[in-house]
Write a protein that holds these residues in place. Structure first.
Motif, mmCIF file in Angstrom:
data_model
loop_
_atom_site.group_PDB
_atom_site.id
_atom_site.type_symbol
_atom_site.label_atom_id
_atom_site.label_comp_id
_atom_site.label_asym_id
_atom_site.label_seq_id
_atom_site.Cartn_x
_atom_site.Cartn_y
_atom_site.Cartn_z
ATOM 1 N N GLY A 1 38.675 -22.700 4.556
ATOM 2 C CA GLY A 1 38.525 -23.078 6.407
ATOM 3 C C GLY A 1 39.024 -22.157 6.960
ATOM 4 N N PRO A 2 38.733 -22.506 8.250
ATOM 5 C CA PRO A 2 39.249 -22.054 9.515
ATOM 6 C C PRO A 2 40.892 -23.211 9.337
ATOM 7 N N ARG A 3 41.789 -22.917 10.399
ATOM 8 C CA ARG A 3 42.591 -23.827 10.305
ATOM 9 C C ARG A 3 42.636 -24.522 11.744
ATOM 10 N N LYS A 4 42.844 -26.608 11.258
ATOM 11 C CA LYS A 4 42.546 -26.809 12.217
ATOM 12 C C LYS A 4 43.660 -27.659 13.051
ATOM 13 N N PRO A 5 43.531 -28.056 13.662
ATOM 14 C CA PRO A 5 44.809 -28.598 14.327
ATOM 15 C C PRO A 5 44.506 -30.092 13.704
#
Length: 231
Positions: free
Chosen positions: A102-106
């Motif tokens: 998945g995309p990097r999420k903060p």
């Protein structure tokens, strides 16, 4: 008990852990129009212990994404709903590195967690770093369960009573570790025979859950969940 994760606009969502703010609001309003109020796990369990809670739904948000404060919290405030936020004190201000596809999420910083707590959100531990606790050795397991609670209590200057098993994976050893650490309750997903106050079942709620799907999940969850002693 409903399990959410990230609340934002994210078309790239291979793990199906994201709901948009608009979808979250529609889902929670679906509860509200039926006379059901979303609450934290602490409030739900306290009500059940009094023989009440039929019109309450526990809302949980796993992983401690930064978008909780930006997008989920305003929705909860508009509806006067509570919730429990399970965070990772070993990854403060980091990202969801455990999700390779998945995309990097903060993730929330310490200040973001305090902001949620000041808004009335219950904060619980999701372990230190989001590992499968059933695969951890005894020393790592203790660190994930015990140290995460100590860090959060120091950060919040308040007791932390709830735990959430990363990935929903658990066994008798991990449940006993959570018990020994002094947590009052712990959330899982579908713990089967281990179901109890330290292994509470929850229903995943995602972007595709409209009114019909929510109704079916609600009914099926109630049918399959065996009673939890003392609750």
């Amino acid at each position: 008990m409903a399990m959410y994760h990230s609340v934002t606009d994210c078309p790239d969502d291979p793990y199906r852990i994201t709901v948009t703010p608009d979808r979250l609001e529609r889902q929670l309003r679906w509860l509200a129009v039926r006379g059901v109020r979303g609450v934290s796990m602490a409030e739900l369990l306290a009500a059940r212990a009094r023989g009440e809670g039929r019109r309450l739904a526990g809302l949980t948000f796993d992983d401690g994404y930064a978008d909780f404060v930006d997008h989920a919290l305003p929705v909860l405030r508009r509806l006067d709903f509570g919730a429990t936020l399970f965070v990772l004190p070993g990854r403060l201000g980091g990202d969801n590195a455990w999700d390779p596809l998945g995309p990097r999420k903060p993730l929330l910083t310490a200040d973001g967690i305090r902001q949620a707590a000041r808004a009335g959100i219950e904060v619980g531990s999701h372990g230190l770093t989001h590992i499968d606790l059933t695969a951890a050795d005894d020393l790592r397991l203790k660190a994930e369960v015990v140290e995460s609670r100590a860090v959060l209590e120091d950060l919040l200057e308040a007791p932390v009573e709830g735990f959430c098993y990363p990935y929903g994976t658990l066994d008798r050893r991990t449940v006993e570790a959570v018990r020994s650490a002094g947590y009052r309750y712990a959330c899982a997903i579908d713990p089967g025979p281990l179901t109890g106050p330290l292994a509470l079942p929850r229903v995943h709620v995602g972007q595709n859950d409209d009114a019909v799907r929510l109704f079916l999940k609600y009914r099926l969850h109630r049918l399959r969940r065996r009673p939890v002693e003392g609750l």
